[in-house]
Design an enzyme around this catalytic site. Structure first.
Site, PDB file in Angstrom:
ATOM      1  N   LYS A   9       3.547   2.390  10.072  1.00  0.00           N
ATOM      2  CA  LYS A   9       3.572   0.923   9.964  1.00  0.00           C
ATOM      3  C   LYS A   9       2.403   0.397   9.146  1.00  0.00           C
ATOM      4  O   LYS A   9       2.519  -0.633   8.468  1.00  0.00           O
ATOM      5  CB  LYS A   9       3.623   0.300  11.355  1.00  0.00           C
ATOM      6  CG  LYS A   9       2.427   0.610  12.263  1.00  0.00           C
ATOM      7  CD  LYS A   9       1.334  -0.439  12.212  1.00  0.00           C
ATOM      8  CE  LYS A   9       0.165  -0.063  13.095  1.00  0.00           C
ATOM      9  NZ  LYS A   9      -0.933  -1.056  13.035  1.00  0.00           N
ATOM     10  N   GLU A  50      -6.793   1.890   7.739  1.00  0.00           N
ATOM     11  CA  GLU A  50      -6.126   3.144   8.110  1.00  0.00           C
ATOM     12  C   GLU A  50      -4.941   3.466   7.194  1.00  0.00           C
ATOM     13  O   GLU A  50      -4.710   4.612   6.838  1.00  0.00           O
ATOM     14  CB  GLU A  50      -5.647   3.079   9.567  1.00  0.00           C
ATOM     15  CG  GLU A  50      -6.766   2.979  10.590  1.00  0.00           C
ATOM     16  CD  GLU A  50      -7.473   4.308  10.837  1.00  0.00           C
ATOM     17  OE1 GLU A  50      -7.351   5.232  10.014  1.00  0.00           O
ATOM     18  OE2 GLU A  50      -8.158   4.411  11.864  1.00  0.00           O
TER      19      GLU A  50
END
Length: 368
Positions: free
Chosen positions: A203, A293
């Site tokens: 995601k 990230e």
């Protein structure tokens, strides 16, 4: 079914998400110690019950204790949460292994895939933690909202062995879910670590894609398409690794994907927006060294997908922009001109897109 919450939990990592989880545990009546590397942050937690660096304006529970010594943080703990960036999970898990009781459950609250090995975060931690039960906590959760007590839901996932199924009230997943649950924080339970973790890793990459196109001036149609097709990429990778597609349609998959792709509160979305607006990577976030990230995961996710033969065109597009220096407009125009496919994979259809090279170049110019 009556379930005993854990009496004492150690939270390893005093950043924004670690502190928000620690505050949630403390509000649930759990004796909670939070470990961090910065003694000034821990001193502020203990003396003022705030952490202005990570959660400005949030008042933390009085019974939350900041601890600088790892051994002290883990002493007599019934369970631990490791809440550090994905690149630090291995080294921190190794430290935890020195002091944690041999049978203590450990939940990983980082999202990603280790670049060097292709391992999920729980697999990385398991290598360091030996036979201790290892699970994860994941879901659509912004730290500040969680810390402020906004209604929030997340998933707690651990493997369920034979004994866990006979006595689920004694399983780490159920006991940790109850330990985290307050009037505002609602925890769900899963036995599908792979599905939960893939949702959390992928995601972030899709959120960068959504941000890039938002920054380039496109709106809801584009974002909805990226979210929906990004979800399909999540499902495909999870299934290839033995996870369940159903898991990816839950909180840790579509829930987290929707949240992260909808707000620049997400650093992944924020990075994408800045890049889409034409800001050089070095100048994003005003030049501050912000950890994103999805930037790392764009490469580790696609490396893993390539090894497994899983097609992930949106993630590949983000990788090409971030790591292969492909022009953003060219990359996304090519994504839109890929062969046309059927949505139900069972149809097994693919045929050439009618766009000409000039059409693609025109869209690329609009995006750029």
């Amino acid at each position: 079914m009556k379930v005993r919450s854990y009496a004492r939990v150690a939270v390893i990592g005093a950043g924004s998400w670690g502190t928000a989880l620690a505050a949630t545990l403390a509000r649930a009546g759990v004796s909670t110690r939070i470990w961090g590397r910065d003694p000034e942050v821990l001193k502020e937690i203990n003396s003022r019950h705030t952490t202005e660096r990570f959660l400005p304006g949030v008042t933390l529970p009085d019974n939350l204790l900041g601890v600088f010594d790892m051994e002290r943080a883990l002493a007599d703990a019934d369970a631990a949460l490791i809440v550090v960036p994905s690149r630090s999970v291995r080294s921190v898990a190794r430290q935890v292994a020195e002091y944690a009781p041999a049978d203590m459950p450990v939940a990983i609250c980082a999202k990603g895939i280790e670049a060097e090995t292709g391992l999920l975060m729980t697999q990385v931690a398991q290598e360091e933690l030996g036979n201790r039960p290892v699970g994860c906590v994941s879901g659509p959760t912004f730290a500040r909202e969680t810390a402020l007590g906004h209604p929030t839901a997340a998933t707690v996932a651990f493997p369920f062995g034979h004994v866990d199924r006979l006595k689920p009230e004694e399983s780490p997943a159920v006991r940790l879910a109850v330990s985290l649950s307050t009037e505002a924080f609602r925890a769900y339970v899963s036995d599908d670590l792979t599905g939960v973790e893939i949702g959390g890793a992928v995601k972030n990459v899709i959120a960068i894609a959504c941000g890039m196109m938002t920054g380039a001036g496109f709106a809801e149609n584009t974002r909805a398409a990226l979210i929906t097709r990004g979800l399909d990429e999540m499902k495909a990778l999870a299934e290839a690794l033995g996870g369940r597609r159903e898991t990816v349609t839950g909180l840790s998959g579509v829930g987290d994907l929707t949240l992260t792709c909808s707000s620049t509160t997400s650093r992944n979305m924020a990075l994408g927006v800045q890049l889409g607006e034409g800001t050089p990577r070095a100048d994003c976030f005003d030049g501050k060294p912000v950890v994103v990230e999805g930037e790392v995961n764009a490469k580790s996710v696609t490396d893993l997908a390539r090894r497994l033969g899983v097609d992930m065109p949106i993630c590949e597009t983000v990788r090409s922009v971030l790591h292969d220096k492909v022009d953003l407009g060219t990359a996304f125009a090519s994504l839109w001109a890929r062969p046309i496919e059927a949505e139900p994979k069972a149809m097994s259809l693919a045929f050439s897109h009618p766009a000409t090279d000039q059409d693609i170049a025109t869209l690329a110019e609009r995006i750029s």
